[in-house]
Design an enzyme around this catalytic site. Structure first.
Site: not given
Length: 144
Positions: A45, A72, A113, A115
């Site tokens: 990531k 992340h 990601s 989030g």
């Protein structure tokens, strides 16, 4: 009365000079932050972060990525306090994944990601090209 230059007393020149020096120091500190810090191998990531001088306009985007991050936000949780310690503010612009093959000198940027949303991979790739100029670097909006 103090000597003046351009109708300004010398003392005010000194004060403004100090302000310019402090701003210059922060801009220098910003310039010393590496554009890219990623793991030397594997798929992991990454996040794209905008780092900005507190109470200033100077900023730059940086790429951070590691296999040790399960999510992340784990990367951001390390970057944020490190940047604050330097007197900087930072904001995550999004994330994705990087596939780093050091044997073949290839980097592939993809994904997003959950989030933070998808980083602008084209910006991330430009940063990576600066750090890995002898690599073949590609990106796509594919999730895998």
């Amino acid at each position: 009365m103090l000597l003046s230059v351009a109708s300004r007393p010398v003392s005010s020149l000194r004060v403004s000079g100090v302000v310019r020096t402090a701003a210059g120091t922060m801009a220098d500190a910003l310039a010393k932050i590496p554009d890219v810090e990623i793991d030397p191998e594997g798929t992991f990531k990454y996040i794209l972060v905008r780092v900005k001088v507190k109470d200033g306009d100077a900023n730059k985007d940086i790429v951070r990525g590691t296999k040790s991050a399960e999510y992340h936000n784990h990367i951001f949780e390390k970057v944020h306090p490190a940047m604050e310690a330097l007197g900087m503010e930072c904001k995550c612009l999004g994330g994705g994944k990087i596939e780093h093959n050091s044997q073949e000198k290839k980097l592939r940027v993809f994904g997003e990601s959950t989030g933070f949303g998808k980083a602008d991979h084209s910006v991330s790739v430009e940063k990576l090209k600066g750090a890995f100029s002898d690599y073949e670097i590609t990106w796509s909006d594919d999730k895998k």
